[in-house]
Design a protein around this motif. Structure first.
Motif, mmCIF file in Angstrom:
data_model
loop_
_atom_site.group_PDB
_atom_site.id
_atom_site.type_symbol
_atom_site.label_atom_id
_atom_site.label_comp_id
_atom_site.label_asym_id
_atom_site.label_seq_id
_atom_site.Cartn_x
_atom_site.Cartn_y
_atom_site.Cartn_z
ATOM 1 N N CYS A 49 26.852 -14.394 107.541
ATOM 2 C CA CYS A 49 28.291 -15.100 107.705
ATOM 3 C C CYS A 49 28.070 -16.527 107.931
ATOM 4 O O CYS A 49 28.967 -17.435 107.825
ATOM 5 N N GLY A 50 26.797 -17.008 108.066
ATOM 6 C CA GLY A 50 26.371 -18.346 108.220
ATOM 7 C C GLY A 50 26.119 -18.723 109.701
ATOM 8 O O GLY A 50 25.966 -19.940 109.857
ATOM 9 N N SER A 61 23.111 -18.644 111.351
ATOM 10 C CA SER A 61 21.872 -19.413 111.258
ATOM 11 C C SER A 61 22.073 -20.827 110.446
ATOM 12 O O SER A 61 21.465 -21.802 111.067
HETATM 13 N N1 LIG Z 1 17.867 -21.563 102.232
HETATM 14 C C1 LIG Z 1 18.905 -21.088 101.696
HETATM 15 N N2 LIG Z 1 19.355 -21.231 100.556
HETATM 16 C C2 LIG Z 1 20.408 -20.819 99.989
HETATM 17 N N3 LIG Z 1 21.401 -19.997 100.568
HETATM 18 C C3 LIG Z 1 20.975 -19.590 101.747
HETATM 19 C C4 LIG Z 1 20.028 -20.161 102.365
HETATM 20 N N4 LIG Z 1 20.142 -19.901 103.802
HETATM 21 C C5 LIG Z 1 21.059 -19.155 103.701
HETATM 22 N N5 LIG Z 1 21.875 -18.962 102.403
HETATM 23 C C6 LIG Z 1 23.025 -18.214 102.316
HETATM 24 O O1 LIG Z 1 23.895 -18.552 103.149
HETATM 25 C C7 LIG Z 1 24.776 -17.587 103.884
HETATM 26 C C8 LIG Z 1 24.761 -17.502 105.264
HETATM 27 O O2 LIG Z 1 23.341 -17.478 105.810
HETATM 28 P P1 LIG Z 1 22.947 -17.410 107.075
HETATM 29 O O3 LIG Z 1 23.252 -18.604 107.808
HETATM 30 O O4 LIG Z 1 21.295 -17.114 107.191
HETATM 31 O O5 LIG Z 1 23.860 -16.242 108.051
HETATM 32 P P2 LIG Z 1 23.492 -15.315 109.319
HETATM 33 O O6 LIG Z 1 22.537 -16.193 109.972
HETATM 34 O O7 LIG Z 1 24.814 -15.185 109.740
HETATM 35 O O8 LIG Z 1 22.836 -13.909 108.840
HETATM 36 C C9 LIG Z 1 24.179 -16.309 103.102
HETATM 37 O O9 LIG Z 1 25.235 -15.997 101.872
HETATM 38 C C10 LIG Z 1 22.868 -16.701 102.501
HETATM 39 O O10 LIG Z 1 22.488 -16.168 101.412
#
Ligand SMILES: Nc1ncnc2c1ncn2[C@@H]1O[C@H](COP(=O)(O)OP(=O)(O)O)[C@@H](O)[C@H]1O
Ligand SMILES: [Mg+2]
Lengths: 253, 258
Positions: free
Chosen positions: B44-45, B47
């Protein structure tokens, strides 16, 4: 323990080699001067050990070898650390390296003699070239594979570029670099003899040429045995180094 | 908001120019000494938001202010704890904790004392010379916590810090973290998908919903610390948050899952 278990096999291998050699010498019916049997070679080996001449040659050969190898390692690792962090520059240089790398260091010998003269330099430069490319390539690819987490930590702790290279990138890529050092050592050792055939007046490579000129093939063979033995010792040495590196570095990755 | 240490101000983010919207207009404030949790399902974003706060990722719109000044790159004022601990395997525990202090221009003795102090705080004094690979996951995370604390940052960002640990170790570390926080009064932004973890540690919880990542709801926890996980108020909040969570799910996926 494992080494003790392997010992009989190692002995057996060498006994077999010497037996085949001896049989070939007998059956072949060559002159002992053209195809020296093991015993003659053994005698030659003992004689150069007893009169001490082999040690002077070994000493100068090892000096040239380590000068060329260590310089190559330093330059290649430093260059590799920087180039691995500059992907665009590396994309430009990579094709050039790929063209230069397969060229045998010996091919450069006419230029080397012209530029560096004779004596120690040709052998050192040839060993340098032989060791340089494996170390450079393994360092660049190791640096590119450094875990991004470590680079984030470096950024988070506000490390300078130099600090990041020294404290993070170099140690993180060290196991792969150590593997490159191992490969380069073997490659460079192979070129020691060839290097010393180019304008040297001492060393194991020179000794081979010199013995051939006086048709002492038993001495040539004795030299080959010494070169093989030293190569084995060097390889074992760096192998232990590599194992040590992997023990310290391994585990959490 | 006046008096807040961290202000997240209308942050929107896509990866790449035409990528989907990962964060959409996220805004909230964090006061000094507060522990807040960002709670949401995987993907969900969370991180991404934490990386934007730490200066590790650039955002498309909005800004993050630390003490009123925009964060543009990572800094020691705002230290991130990685999910996989991020210890350097070639350094001993002690040298890992020292890492952030080496370039700080601290007198050697003061640096040593600080390392000793924080190693003691996480109970790893006797493991100072061990390599990270010789420690359990829980111990490794404690080293990472000590390393972050040693820099004495203004904000600590944690991305699912205990996610890879077994339940007992996790409870134990949550407890330890809570006690350290009570004493040191650090500001913590914790990302988690574990409702209990968020409930146990935070003063406020932000529930995120996905596609695009938005703050769905803010929950203030009016419970004294240390908290009792079996307490009825605790249960009440758990239920409340669990219900809110249902709203963040897309209906279709629930039916599909059942
Ligand atoms: N470096 C990246 N490049 C492209 N897409 C990303 C990257 N990091 C995360 N995403 C996308 O952004 C969305 C949120 O990821 P993330 O912030 O890691 O979620 P969470 O930490 O809540 O699991 C996801 O759909 C993921 O696929
Ligand atoms: Mg995540």
């Amino acid at each position: 323990m494992a080494r003790l278990k392997r010992f009989p096999f190692i002995v057996m291998g060498f006994v077999l080699l010497i037996a085949v050699w001896q049989i070939a010498a007998i059956i072949g019916g060559h002159q002992a001067a053209l195809f020296p049997p093991p015993l003659k070679v053994g005698e030659a080996l003992v004689s150069i050990i007893v009169d001490g001449s082999i040690f002077t040659h070994i000493q100068i050969s090892l000096f040239r070898f380590f000068t060329g190898y260590v310089t190559a390692v330093f330059v290649a690792v430093l260059l590799g650390l920087v180039l691995g962090r500059l992907p665009v520059v590396w994309q430009v240089l990579d094709p050039v390296v790929q063209v230069l790398r397969p060229v045998s260091p010996i091919a450069w010998s006419p230029f080397i003699v012209l530029w560096f003269g004779i004596g120690n330099m040709p052998a050192i430069v040839i060993i340098f070239i032989a060791a340089f490319f494996p170390v450079l390539l393994s360092t660049v690819s190791a640096v590119k594979k450094v875990d991004k987490t470590y680079l984030r930590i470096a950024a988070n702790f506000e490390m300078s570029q130099v600090e990041t290279l020294w404290k993070i990138v170099l140690p993180a890529s060290f196991p792969m670099v150590a593997n490159g050092l191992h490969m380069a050592l073997g490659a460079a050792w192979i070129f020691l003899v060839a290097g010393e055939m180019v304008g040297a007046q001492s060393g194991l490579g020179f000794l081979i040429v010199d013995a051939r000129n006086s048709l002492s093939l038993d001495l040539v063979m004795a030299c080959i045995v010494v070169i093989g033995g030293l190569g084995l010792i060097l390889d074992k040495g760096i192998h232990y180094f590599e194992t040590w590196v992997n023990r310290i570095w391994g585990g959490t990755q | 908001m006046a008096g807040s240490l961290v202000s997240i101000d209308g942050v929107s983010k896509t990866y790449g120019e035409h990528g989907p919207l990962v964060l959409n207009n996220v805004s909230f404030n964090i006061a000094k000494g507060e522990v807040i949790s960002i709670l949401g399902k995987s993907g969900c974003g969370k991180s991404t938001l934490l990386n934007c706060i730490g200066g590790f990722e650039a955002m498309n719109e909005g800004q993050v202010l630390l003490d009123g000044k925009p964060i543009t790159k990572p800094s020691k004022r705002c230290v991130m704890l990685m999910q996989n601990y991020g210890l350097l395997p070639w350094r001993s525990v002690r040298k890992n904790v020292e890492l952030g202090l080496e370039s700080a221009g601290l007198p050697k003795q003061e640096a040593e004392e600080r390392v000793t102090h924080y190693l003691q705080m996480v109970g790893l004094t006797d493991r100072a010379t061990s390599l990270p690979s010789e420690l359990s996951g829980g111990m490794q995370q404690r080293v990472a916590i000590a390393r972050a604390l040693a820099i004495q940052p203004e904000v600590i960002l944690m991305d699912e810090p205990f996610g890879a640990l077994d339940t007992f170790t996790r409870y134990y570390l949550q407890d330890e973290l809570m006690q350290i926080q009570q004493r040191e009064k650090m500001t913590i932004i914790l990302v988690t998908h574990d409702i209990d973890e968020a409930l146990y540690l935070s003063d406020r919880i932000f529930i995120m919903k996905p596609n695009p990542g938005e703050i769905h709801k803010e929950v203030s926890l009016k419970l004294a610390k240390p908290r009792d996980r079996s307490d009825s108020d605790f249960q009440h909040y758990r239920e409340l948050i669990f219900n809110e969570f249902q709203f963040t799910q897309e209906k279709a996926t629930i039916e599909f899952n059942i």
